[in-house]
Design a protein around this motif. Structure first.
Motif, PDB file in Angstrom:
ATOM      1  N   PRO A  63       1.820   5.464  -0.169  1.00 20.82           N
ATOM      2  CA  PRO A  63       1.394   6.624   0.620  1.00 20.82           C
ATOM      3  C   PRO A  63       0.116   7.281   0.103  1.00 20.82           C
ATOM      4  O   PRO A  63      -0.644   7.855   0.874  1.00 20.82           O
ATOM      5  CB  PRO A  63       2.573   7.591   0.512  1.00 20.82           C
ATOM      6  CG  PRO A  63       3.743   6.747   0.167  1.00 20.82           C
ATOM      7  CD  PRO A  63       3.195   5.601  -0.628  1.00 20.82           C
ATOM      8  N   ASP A  64      -0.135   7.174  -1.199  1.00 24.29           N
ATOM      9  CA  ASP A  64      -1.350   7.783  -1.763  1.00 24.29           C
ATOM     10  C   ASP A  64      -2.581   6.889  -1.617  1.00 24.29           C
ATOM     11  O   ASP A  64      -3.655   7.214  -2.105  1.00 24.29           O
ATOM     12  CB  ASP A  64      -1.136   8.149  -3.233  1.00 24.29           C
ATOM     13  CG  ASP A  64      -0.854   6.943  -4.122  1.00 24.29           C
ATOM     14  OD1 ASP A  64      -0.900   5.794  -3.632  1.00 24.29           O
ATOM     15  OD2 ASP A  64      -0.575   7.153  -5.321  1.00 24.29           O
ATOM     16  N   GLY A  65      -2.427   5.728  -0.951  1.00 25.34           N
ATOM     17  CA  GLY A  65      -3.554   4.831  -0.709  1.00 25.34           C
ATOM     18  C   GLY A  65      -3.734   3.750  -1.748  1.00 25.34           C
ATOM     19  O   GLY A  65      -4.543   2.842  -1.558  1.00 25.34           O
ATOM     20  N   GLN A  66      -3.012   3.825  -2.865  1.00 28.64           N
ATOM     21  CA  GLN A  66      -3.127   2.796  -3.888  1.00 28.64           C
ATOM     22  C   GLN A  66      -2.465   1.508  -3.419  1.00 28.64           C
ATOM     23  O   GLN A  66      -1.459   1.541  -2.714  1.00 28.64           O
ATOM     24  CB  GLN A  66      -2.479   3.257  -5.192  1.00 28.64           C
ATOM     25  CG  GLN A  66      -3.226   4.385  -5.866  1.00 28.64           C
ATOM     26  CD  GLN A  66      -2.659   4.666  -7.246  1.00 28.64           C
ATOM     27  OE1 GLN A  66      -2.204   3.769  -7.951  1.00 28.64           O
ATOM     28  NE2 GLN A  66      -2.693   5.927  -7.645  1.00 28.64           N
ATOM     29  N   SER A  67      -3.054   0.383  -3.805  1.00 23.78           N
ATOM     30  CA  SER A  67      -2.528  -0.925  -3.432  1.00 23.78           C
ATOM     31  C   SER A  67      -2.193  -1.727  -4.677  1.00 23.78           C
ATOM     32  O   SER A  67      -2.780  -1.531  -5.732  1.00 23.78           O
ATOM     33  CB  SER A  67      -3.562  -1.695  -2.608  1.00 23.78           C
ATOM     34  OG  SER A  67      -3.817  -1.030  -1.403  1.00 23.78           O
ATOM     35  N   THR A  75       2.016  -6.943   8.616  1.00 29.90           N
ATOM     36  CA  THR A  75       2.553  -5.908   7.733  1.00 29.90           C
ATOM     37  C   THR A  75       3.959  -5.502   8.161  1.00 29.90           C
ATOM     38  O   THR A  75       4.363  -5.702   9.300  1.00 29.90           O
ATOM     39  CB  THR A  75       1.668  -4.645   7.723  1.00 29.90           C
ATOM     40  OG1 THR A  75       1.615  -4.104   9.040  1.00 29.90           O
ATOM     41  CG2 THR A  75       0.278  -4.946   7.217  1.00 29.90           C
ATOM     42  N   SER A 100       6.259  -1.951   7.545  1.00 22.87           N
ATOM     43  CA  SER A 100       6.221  -0.586   7.027  1.00 22.87           C
ATOM     44  C   SER A 100       7.635  -0.036   6.824  1.00 22.87           C
ATOM     45  O   SER A 100       8.554  -0.379   7.568  1.00 22.87           O
ATOM     46  CB  SER A 100       5.465   0.330   7.980  1.00 22.87           C
ATOM     47  OG  SER A 100       4.138  -0.089   8.093  1.00 22.87           O
ATOM     48  N   SER A 102       5.239   6.810   3.549  1.00 21.16           N
ATOM     49  CA  SER A 102       5.232   5.490   4.175  1.00 21.16           C
ATOM     50  C   SER A 102       4.520   4.458   3.304  1.00 21.16           C
ATOM     51  O   SER A 102       3.419   4.700   2.820  1.00 21.16           O
ATOM     52  CB  SER A 102       4.531   5.556   5.530  1.00 21.16           C
ATOM     53  OG  SER A 102       5.270   6.347   6.416  1.00 21.16           O
ATOM     54  N   TYR A 103       5.169   3.313   3.149  1.00 25.89           N
ATOM     55  CA  TYR A 103       4.623   2.168   2.429  1.00 25.89           C
ATOM     56  C   TYR A 103       4.395   1.045   3.434  1.00 25.89           C
ATOM     57  O   TYR A 103       5.101   0.949   4.438  1.00 25.89           O
ATOM     58  CB  TYR A 103       5.595   1.669   1.358  1.00 25.89           C
ATOM     59  CG  TYR A 103       5.727   2.593   0.173  1.00 25.89           C
ATOM     60  CD1 TYR A 103       5.093   2.294  -1.029  1.00 25.89           C
ATOM     61  CD2 TYR A 103       6.486   3.754   0.244  1.00 25.89           C
ATOM     62  CE1 TYR A 103       5.221   3.128  -2.128  1.00 25.89           C
ATOM     63  CE2 TYR A 103       6.609   4.592  -0.848  1.00 25.89           C
ATOM     64  CZ  TYR A 103       5.973   4.278  -2.029  1.00 25.89           C
ATOM     65  OH  TYR A 103       6.091   5.109  -3.107  1.00 25.89           O
ATOM     66  N   LYS A 107       0.869  -1.173   0.000  1.00 26.78           N
ATOM     67  CA  LYS A 107       0.000   0.000   0.000  1.00 26.78           C
ATOM     68  C   LYS A 107       0.904   1.220   0.000  1.00 26.78           C
ATOM     69  O   LYS A 107       1.774   1.366   0.848  1.00 26.78           O
ATOM     70  CB  LYS A 107      -0.912   0.012   1.217  1.00 26.78           C
ATOM     71  CG  LYS A 107      -1.932   1.113   1.171  1.00 26.78           C
ATOM     72  CD  LYS A 107      -2.981   0.934   2.245  1.00 26.78           C
ATOM     73  CE  LYS A 107      -4.063   1.972   2.066  1.00 26.78           C
ATOM     74  NZ  LYS A 107      -5.128   1.779   3.049  1.00 26.78           N
TER      75      LYS A 107
END
Length: 87
Positions: free
Chosen positions: A24-28, A81, A83, A65-66, A22
């Motif tokens: 930082p922009d919310g895309q997965s 997860t 990070s 952050s990823y 995921k």
């Protein structure tokens, strides 16, 4: 990879497609086949192989952050997860 106490008798199959990221922009995104992992991990076993890599294809990396996750339940449970940040 280290097989902890949560590994069932008979082991756990570790496949690349269970990894996700995921951004930082919310895309997965899920892992790409270019990082093929197909291992059987047993309880109290450690697998340390240089050819076990996970490849993620993202449109463009960005700072922030990823979160990398591994979900063998395919959404049926909480996925662990890891990070990290890109600056």
């Amino acid at each position: 990879m280290v097989g902890g106490s949560g590994i069932a008798a008979g082991g756990l199959n570790v496949f690349y497609e269970y990894f996700g990221i995921k951004a930082p922009d919310g895309q997965s995104a899920v892992a790409d086949i270019r990082g093929p992992i197909d291992e059987l991990l047993n309880r109290n076993q450690t697998i340390d192989k240089a050819d076990n890599v996970v490849v993620f294809v993202v449109p463009a990396s960005t700072t922030g952050s990823y979160a990398v996750s591994y979900d063998a339940t395919k959404g049926a449970g909480a996925a662990p997860t890891f990070s990290f940040a890109v600056s």
